[in-house]
Design an enzyme around this catalytic site. Structure first.
Site, PDB file in Angstrom:
ATOM      1  N   ARG A 106       0.875  -1.193   0.000  1.00  0.00           N
ATOM      2  CA  ARG A 106       0.000   0.000   0.000  1.00  0.00           C
ATOM      3  C   ARG A 106       0.903   1.231   0.000  1.00  0.00           C
ATOM      4  O   ARG A 106       1.499   1.556   1.020  1.00  0.00           O
ATOM      5  CB  ARG A 106      -0.860  -0.061   1.274  1.00  0.00           C
ATOM      6  CG  ARG A 106      -2.067   0.852   1.287  1.00  0.00           C
ATOM      7  CD  ARG A 106      -2.614   0.990   2.702  1.00  0.00           C
ATOM      8  NE  ARG A 106      -1.751   1.818   3.516  1.00  0.00           N
ATOM      9  CZ  ARG A 106      -1.639   1.741   4.854  1.00  0.00           C
ATOM     10  NH1 ARG A 106      -2.359   0.869   5.538  1.00  0.00           N
ATOM     11  NH2 ARG A 106      -0.821   2.531   5.518  1.00  0.00           N
ATOM     12  N   HIS A 153      -3.529   4.515   4.870  1.00  0.00           N
ATOM     13  CA  HIS A 153      -4.732   3.667   4.824  1.00  0.00           C
ATOM     14  C   HIS A 153      -5.869   4.376   4.077  1.00  0.00           C
ATOM     15  O   HIS A 153      -6.496   3.813   3.179  1.00  0.00           O
ATOM     16  CB  HIS A 153      -5.168   3.321   6.252  1.00  0.00           C
ATOM     17  CG  HIS A 153      -6.444   2.564   6.329  1.00  0.00           C
ATOM     18  ND1 HIS A 153      -6.578   1.279   5.853  1.00  0.00           N
ATOM     19  CD2 HIS A 153      -7.660   2.920   6.814  1.00  0.00           C
ATOM     20  CE1 HIS A 153      -7.827   0.874   6.045  1.00  0.00           C
ATOM     21  NE2 HIS A 153      -8.491   1.848   6.622  1.00  0.00           N
ATOM     22  N   TYR A 206       3.827   5.443  11.600  1.00  0.00           N
ATOM     23  CA  TYR A 206       4.084   4.036  11.941  1.00  0.00           C
ATOM     24  C   TYR A 206       4.916   3.279  10.910  1.00  0.00           C
ATOM     25  O   TYR A 206       5.139   2.087  11.065  1.00  0.00           O
ATOM     26  CB  TYR A 206       2.758   3.291  12.194  1.00  0.00           C
ATOM     27  CG  TYR A 206       1.740   3.392  11.056  1.00  0.00           C
ATOM     28  CD1 TYR A 206       1.816   2.551   9.958  1.00  0.00           C
ATOM     29  CD2 TYR A 206       0.711   4.329  11.103  1.00  0.00           C
ATOM     30  CE1 TYR A 206       0.889   2.632   8.928  1.00  0.00           C
ATOM     31  CE2 TYR A 206      -0.215   4.422  10.085  1.00  0.00           C
ATOM     32  CZ  TYR A 206      -0.123   3.566   8.990  1.00  0.00           C
ATOM     33  OH  TYR A 206      -1.034   3.660   7.979  1.00  0.00           O
TER      34      TYR A 206
HETATM   35  C1  LIG Z   1     -15.214  -6.228  11.275  1.00  0.00           C
HETATM   36  C2  LIG Z   1     -14.365  -4.985  11.213  1.00  0.00           C
HETATM   37  N1  LIG Z   1     -13.443  -4.762  12.156  1.00  0.00           N
HETATM   38  C3  LIG Z   1     -12.677  -3.643  12.110  1.00  0.00           C
HETATM   39  C4  LIG Z   1     -12.835  -2.733  11.092  1.00  0.00           C
HETATM   40  C5  LIG Z   1     -11.983  -1.467  11.064  1.00  0.00           C
HETATM   41  N2  LIG Z   1     -11.030  -1.532   9.937  1.00  0.00           N
HETATM   42  C6  LIG Z   1     -11.295  -0.915   8.765  1.00  0.00           C
HETATM   43  S1  LIG Z   1     -10.093  -1.181   7.633  1.00  0.00           S
HETATM   44  C7  LIG Z   1      -9.186  -2.093   8.718  1.00  0.00           C
HETATM   45  C8  LIG Z   1      -7.870  -2.698   8.283  1.00  0.00           C
HETATM   46  C9  LIG Z   1      -8.012  -3.765   7.254  1.00  0.00           C
HETATM   47  O1  LIG Z   1      -6.769  -4.129   6.746  1.00  0.00           O
HETATM   48  P1  LIG Z   1      -6.624  -5.126   5.549  1.00  0.00           P
HETATM   49  O2  LIG Z   1      -7.591  -6.245   5.665  1.00  0.00           O
HETATM   50  O3  LIG Z   1      -5.186  -5.485   5.446  1.00  0.00           O
HETATM   51  O4  LIG Z   1      -7.084  -4.293   4.256  1.00  0.00           O
HETATM   52  P2  LIG Z   1      -6.444  -2.975   3.608  1.00  0.00           P
HETATM   53  O5  LIG Z   1      -7.103  -1.802   4.278  1.00  0.00           O
HETATM   54  O6  LIG Z   1      -4.977  -3.004   3.839  1.00  0.00           O
HETATM   55  O7  LIG Z   1      -6.798  -3.044   2.172  1.00  0.00           O
HETATM   56  C10 LIG Z   1      -9.824  -2.189   9.951  1.00  0.00           C
HETATM   57  C11 LIG Z   1      -9.290  -2.899  11.128  1.00  0.00           C
HETATM   58  C12 LIG Z   1     -13.826  -3.002  10.128  1.00  0.00           C
HETATM   59  N3  LIG Z   1     -14.039  -2.190   9.092  1.00  0.00           N
HETATM   60  N4  LIG Z   1     -14.565  -4.123  10.189  1.00  0.00           N
END
Ligand SMILES: Cc1ncc(C[n+]2csc(CCOP(=O)(O)OP(=O)(O)O)c2C)c(N)n1
Ligand SMILES: [Mg+2]
Length: 399
Positions: free
Chosen positions: A293, A297, A306
């Site tokens: 990425r 985020h 971080y």
């Molecule tokens: C069930 C749930 N728990 C927590 C969140 C909060 N949250 C949103 S994005 C994220 C990180 C996800 O990371 P990843 O799966 O690696 O996907 P990326 O954003 O890197 O594409 C979190 C913890 C959420 N949206 N849904």
């Protein structure tokens, strides 16, 4: 004693060794060959790669047909337009035209490769990170950005474009994809569903439940993990102790592969094989793409808090767009004129998006309650009535 019609089988008293000694014609191997229980399930130890980071082709592989060059030229075009779309969407957040935007810059090979591996009537189950994939699929970018503008749950009709709404609750789309794919095959169609998942989301229960259901019911789903190394601020090393996320398939009996997610040729080749597997009725397939990425985020996050800027710099050298461009130029399939033409198309695409996103949409607040459940719950009905009454009171006050 068994039932009378079943002949009793005498106990075997002859050892296998005795049989071999007595009859050389019936000789068998000393150790019976039992199939390896994980045969065909484990990913290769190293991610599949068909291009070096500078675009130099690696030796072709007998186990993986190379994608046709026309598909790669089209992939390049969609990746360039996709990257420009992504930059424009990021700019729109700064102008207050978008509430939030999760960029997929650096993940172009994954976003576009997934779309190109599918037919139009296949189904995509995207997350919030997949706006680029959806525009690459041909969905109107304004419709794609409706959710992120905060104007509605989904700007496109999923049933028309065979694309589920972008999913924010992590991994729930894994279960939806399994259900839809099973339903499609149950009705005799050879549709495949592809679910995008982030690395962090593979720690969620729904990811595992989706894989298990799909494997048991042989649902034609491709689970496509984009391992971009972070879940917001949580690095992969704090997320999992698995040797690689692709190994999560074997426990469910799901064949898996890992691929260099910044190698567009390898991504398209591996995903095409996965889709072919699912379409042929062999059940689900898990692909992990190792990518990165490049941005924070979302625009609301500050990644410099971080992660080390040197790490980001190192990934700049593995840029998937430059890599495919160098490869195609090397094959004589792309020249300056073609590159300029694609760049101009990308500019035009972004300009059109800007103009249309600058128009203030008229949104009915009550649409918030549409399409949440097929049958609205009593709570939703009550809440909808409260909003309706408030809007009516406002309108009366204005009059
Ligand atoms: C069930 C749930 N728990 C927590 C969140 C909060 N949250 C949103 S994005 C994220 C990180 C996800 O990371 P990843 O799966 O690696 O996907 P990326 O954003 O890197 O594409 C979190 C913890 C959420 N949206 N849904
Ligand atoms: Mg991630």
């Amino acid at each position: 004693m068994g039932p009378p019609h079943v002949q009793e089988v005498p106990a075997v008293t002859t050892t296998p060794q005795a049989v071999r000694r007595a009859s050389p014609r019936t000789r068998r191997p000393a150790t019976p060959v039992t199939p390896e229980p994980t045969a065909g399930l484990l990913p290769q130890a190293e991610p599949v790669r068909l291009l070096d980071p500078d675009g130099t082709p690696l030796p072709p592989r007998a186990d993986l047909p190379a994608p046709p060059v026309e598909a790669l030229r089209e992939m390049y075009r969609r990746m360039v337009v996709g990257r420009r779309f992504d930059a424009q969407a990021t700019a729109l957040t700064k102008q207050g035209r978008l509430a939030v935007y999760p960029s997929s810059r650096g993940q172009e090979a994954c976003q576009v490769g997934a779309v190109l591996a599918l037919r139009d009537d296949d189904w995509v189950f995207p997350t919030y990170r997949e706006s680029m994939a959806l525009t690459a699929r041909g969905i109107d970018p304004v419709e794609v950005l409706t959710l992120l503008r905060g104007d509605g749950h989904c700007g496109y009709d999923p049933t028309v474009v065979h694309t589920a709404p972008q999913c924010t609750p992590l991994a729930t789309q894994c279960v939806h994809a399994a259900g839809l794919a099973y339903g499609e095959s149950y009705q005799g169609r050879d549709t495949v569903a592809l679910a995008f998942i982030g690395d962090g989301a593979t720690s969620e229960g729904d990811f595992h439940e989706g894989l298990n259901f799909a494997a048991v019911f042989k649902a034609p789903v491709v689970y496509f993990v984009q391992n971009n190394k972070y879940a917001i601020s949580v690095p992969l090393s704090r997320q999992t102790a698995a040797p690689s996320l692709a190994y999560k398939g074997v426990g469910y009996g799901v064949p898996s592969e890992q691929v260099d997610g910044n190698d567009p040729v390898a991504v398209l080749a591996v995903l095409t094989r996965a889709v072919t597997h699912a379409r042929a009725g062999h059940g689900p397939y898990l692909v992990e793409a190792h990518t990165y990425r490049m941005e924070a985020h979302t625009n609301a996050d500050d990644a410099s808090r971080y992660r080390d800027p040197d790490e980001v710099e190192a990934w700049r050298d593995r840029d998937p767009v430059a890599r495919l461009e160098a490869y195609l130029r090397g094959r004589g399939e792309l020249d300056d004129a073609a590159v300029a033409q694609v760049a101009a198309e990308a500019e035009e695409y972004a300009a059109d998006l800007r103009t249309r996103m600058n128009a203030q949409p008229v949104v009915d607040p009550l649409s918030l309650f549409d399409h949440v459940f097929a049958e609205p719950t009593p709570q939703l009905v009550e809440q909808r009535e409260m909003v309706r009454a408030e809007l009516a009171a406002d309108a009366e006050g204005d009059a």
